[in-house]
Design an enzyme around this catalytic site. Structure first.
Site, short mmCIF file in Angstrom:
data_model
loop_
_atom_site.label_atom_id
_atom_site.label_comp_id
_atom_site.label_asym_id
_atom_site.label_seq_id
_atom_site.Cartn_x
_atom_site.Cartn_y
_atom_site.Cartn_z
N ASP A 44 0.84 -1.20 0.00
CA ASP A 44 0.00 0.00 0.00
C ASP A 44 0.88 1.25 0.00
OD1 ASP A 44 -3.02 1.01 1.08
OD2 ASP A 44 -1.35 2.31 1.60
N TYR A 49 3.03 9.93 -0.55
CA TYR A 49 4.21 9.40 0.13
C TYR A 49 5.51 9.65 -0.64
CZ TYR A 49 0.56 6.66 2.52
OH TYR A 49 -0.56 6.24 3.19
N LYS A 74 -2.95 5.85 -3.91
CA LYS A 74 -4.00 6.80 -3.53
C LYS A 74 -3.81 8.13 -4.25
CE LYS A 74 -3.66 4.82 1.08
NZ LYS A 74 -2.24 4.44 1.00
N HIS A 104 -7.53 9.78 -1.24
CA HIS A 104 -6.81 9.74 0.04
C HIS A 104 -7.55 10.45 1.16
CE1 HIS A 104 -2.39 9.32 1.53
NE2 HIS A 104 -3.25 8.99 2.48
#
Length: 262
Positions: A44, A49, A74, A104
């Site tokens: 994931d 990120y 996401k 998200h």
């Protein structure tokens, strides 16, 4: 790895590796490689990120057939063009499709973003679509206004964040409820109740907390960059928690059984 079936028949592993706050480059690549070696088949990540490219490199190098992998990413919460954002993520991940694409965070663009995700799903760019950090009210609006019911709602969930009402609402709508931060970002590992149960079972506190969610068929995506912890977190399918242990862990909830995601 045990799996849960989404409403469209796609099977999602109950255990995944989360890479939130994992640095791009060697740190992410090593974590994903170690997870694959330990038997994980679910990873994931998210555009937010900044490590999608590193996840893609590790998956490509891992040698696991694509059909055995379950990859989630996401959408940035304020992205104006969700379709274009997904296509960019696919290029970074070096994939033709993701197994799950999530919005998200809910914003004022959620309705148009969801419509774009529905189109991407119908065109095969994502095998399933869903949301993250959606409470019951937001989830109800998305269900009422869309063509596709979200397949997944990913929220913070642990014995300390036991959002019982939201879990029940997801199940009533046919939405799989997924847990991020299942270890309460490590803060729950020293809790007296958790450590007592772990000692009684000969397990680690992390394994006990993860097992608590798995007993409810809630997928979990613990994050770690340490090989021994990644391996340890995978060793949660060969024991169960009894009713007394589950009740004691349930009692740690600090949300009042909330139907909200925060």
């Amino acid at each position: 790895m045990n799996e849960v079936e989404l409403a469209n028949g796609v099977r999602m592993p109950l255990l995944g590796l989360g890479v939130f706050q994992t640095r791009s480059g060697a740190e992410t690549e090593n974590a994903v490689r170690w997870a694959l070696e330990a038997g994980y088949r679910h990873v994931d990540t998210a555009a937010l990120y900044g490590n999608e490219q590193s996840v893609g490199r590790a998956l490509a190098a891992g040698g696991v057939p694509r059909e055995e992998l379950f990859v989630t990413t996401k959408l940035l919460p304020r992205a104006r063009d969700a379709r274009r954002a997904l296509e960019h993520s696919l290029r970074l991940l070096e994939l033709d499709w993701v197994d799950l694409y999530l919005i998200h965070w809910p914003t004022g663009r959620a309705d148009e973003q969801w419509a774009a995700l529905e189109g991407a799903y119908e065109d095969g760019l994502a095998r399933a679509i869903g949301v993250s950090n959606w409470g019951a009210e937001a989830l109800g609006r998305t269900v009422a206004g869309g063509r596709v019911v979200p397949h997944v709602d990913q929220v913070e969930f642990s014995p300390f964040q036991y959002r019982r009402a939201l879990l029940e609402e997801c199940r009533a709508l046919g939405v799989v409820f997924e847990s991020y931060s299942p270890l309460a970002r490590g803060r729950g590992l020293g809790d007296a109740t958790v450590t007592r149960i772990a000692g009684e079972l000969g397990r680690t506190p992390a394994q006990v907390i993860l097992r608590w969610a798995l007993e409810r068929d809630v997928p979990v995506i613990p994050k770690s960059v340490r090989r021994e912890r990644i391996v340890e977190n995978a060793q949660v399918f060969d024991f169960t928690l009894g009713p007394e242990a589950m009740a004691a862990l349930d009692a740690l909830d600090q949300t009042g059984g909330s139907a909200e995601a925060r």
